[in-house]
Design an enzyme around this catalytic site. Structure first.
Site, PDB file in Angstrom:
ATOM      1  N   GLY A 117       0.706  -1.066  -0.043  1.00 35.65           N
ATOM      2  CA  GLY A 117      -0.207   0.113  -0.100  1.00 35.65           C
ATOM      3  C   GLY A 117       1.095   1.292  -0.041  1.00 35.65           C
ATOM      4  CB  CYS A 118       0.608   4.764  -1.611  1.00 33.40           C
ATOM      5  SG  CYS A 118      -1.200   4.958  -1.010  1.00 33.40           S
ATOM      6  CG  HIS A 119      -1.123   5.895   3.532  1.00 32.60           C
ATOM      7  ND1 HIS A 119      -0.863   7.554   3.624  1.00 32.60           N
ATOM      8  CD2 HIS A 119      -2.397   6.060   3.009  1.00 32.60           C
ATOM      9  CE1 HIS A 119      -1.730   7.898   3.047  1.00 32.60           C
ATOM     10  NE2 HIS A 119      -2.897   7.317   2.816  1.00 32.60           N
TER      11      HIS A 119
END
Length: 315
Positions: A117-119
Site C-alpha cells: 500500500g502507498c501509505h
C-alpha cells in the site's frame, strides 16, 4: 530470456492500471494482452487472458482481486496484486524489494507478489529497518501521519478535486480514516514486525500526487537511546547502494519539508530530523510512483528477469 513475456493488466481502465500501462507500453520487451473494453467485466474473457499471461497485474478492488486469483489455473501464470487482498496472505511475497534482507530474491522467484500500500510503503521504509536492527522495540507505541495527493482516491476523487465548481473546503488538508482502522494497518504492523498496529492518521491534500509519511519517536524508548543523527546514519547504511530508496544527509533538509517534492519520480527519499531526545522520520515519494506503479514495475522486472529499474525514473 527467450520469448517476449505476455503481460495482462486486469483493471487497465482505472487510475493505477492506466498509469502502469502508460509506463510499460513504452517498452519493446513486453507483449500486452488487451481486453475489449466492452468485455472488461466479462469473467470468462478475463479468465482466458489471465491464464494466457506469463504475468498478470491486478489493478482491481480488493474483493475483485481475490476473485481474479481464483480464475487462474495455469501454474505458469505469475501474479502481482496491487490491491490490499494478499499483503499478509501466506504464500504471497511482499513486493518491497529494498525493505528486508532477502526480499529482492523472494520476489524474483515468487509466483505471487503483493504490491505494498502507498501509505504502508512510507511507514515501512523507516520503521521496518529499525525493528530489523533491534533499535525499535516491537512493542513500541508507534504513531504515524501521512500526507497524500488526491489521485490515490481514484477517478471519482480526482474529478471532485479538479471540478472548477468544487467545494472550497477541498483546498485545505483533511484528516480521514478517523476511526483509526485504515486498510493499510494490517500490513504496516505485520511486515514491520510490530506487536501492535500503529496509530495512523492519513491526511488528504490538494495536490494531484506526492506523499510524505512521517513517524515520530521518543529516543529514550529506543535501544541505546540513539540521537536523530545516529538513526539517520543507521538508515543510510541500511539502504546503502539502493537505487530507488535513499536517505538524505542529516540536517540537509532546510526549514521545511514539502510533501510533493518527489511527485513525478519513481524514487523514495527518507529524511531524518530531530535532536538527541526525539526523532522525526519522513519518507517522501509519489503515491502513484514508488507508492504503487513504480513498485509494480520493479517487481515485474525482478520476476521476469529484466534489470530491476528498467522503465523507471531513477534520477
Amino acid at each position: 530470456m527467450g520469448k517476449t513475456p505476455k503481460v495482462f493488466i486486469d483493471g487497465k481502465g482505472g487510475v493505477v492500471g492506466a498509469r502502469l500501462y502508460e509506463q510499460l507500453s513504452r517498452r519493446g520487451d513486453l507483449e500486452f494482452l488487451l481486453i475489449d473494453p466492452e468485455k472488461r467485466r466479462d469473467v470468462e474473457e478475463r479468465r482466458k487472458l489471465l491464464n494466457e499471461a506469463d504475468l498478470a497485474i491486478l489493478c482491481l478492488p480488493e474483493e475483485t482481486a481475490a476473485q481474479a486469483v481464483e480464475l487462474v489455473d495455469n501454474p505458469n501464470t505469475r501474479i502481482i496484486d496491487t490491491s490490499p487482498a494478499h499483503r499478509t496472505t501466506p504464500g504471497w511475497v511482499y513486493g518491497f524489494a529494498e525493505l528486508l534482507p532477502g526480499q529482492r530474491q523472494r520476489i524474483r522467484f515468487s509466483k505471487r507478489v503483493s504490491n505494498p500500500g502507498c501509505h504502508a510503503s512510507g511507514f515501512l521504509s523507516t520503521v521496518a529497518p529499525l525493528v530489523q536492527m533491534g533499535i525499535l522495540p516491537p512493542d513500541y507505541p508507534v504513531s504515524c501521519f501521512s500526507i497524500t495527493g488526491y489521485s490515490g482516491g481514484g477517478k471519482d476523487m480526482i474529478a471532485e478535486y479538479e471540478d472548477p465548481n468544487r467545494d472550497p473546503a477541498l483546498a485545505a488538508p483533511a484528516l480521514y480514516s478517523l476511526g483509526l482502522c485504515h486498510n493499510h494497518l494490517n500490513e504496516m504492523q505485520h511486515i514491520a514486525g510490530l506487536e501492535y498496529p500503529p496509530v495512523f492518521v492519513p491526511v488528504l491534500s490538494d495536490m494531484y500526487s506526492g506523499m510524505a509519511t512521517s513517524v515520530t519517536l521518543q529516543n529514550r524508548l529506543l535501544r541505546g537511546a540513539p540521537t536523530a543523527q545516529d538513526i539517520c546514519e543507521m538508515l543510510q547504511s541500511y539502504y546503502q547502494d539502493q537505487t530507488l530508496v535513499s536517505v538524505a544527509p542529516f540536517g540537509s533538509q532546510g526549514p521545511r519539508l514539502v510533501s510533493n517534492t518527489m511527485a513525478g519520480t519513481d524514487r523514495l527519499e527518507i529524511t531524518v530530523c530531530g535532536r538527541e531526545e526525539q526523532t522525526l522520520l519522513t519518507a517522501r515519494f509519489d503515491n502513484l510512483g514508488k507508492g504503487v506503479a513504480a513498485a509494480a514495475i520493479q517487481n515485474l522486472n525482478l520476476m521476469l528477469g529484466f534489470p530491476e529499474t528498467t522503465g523507471l525514473k531513477v534520477e
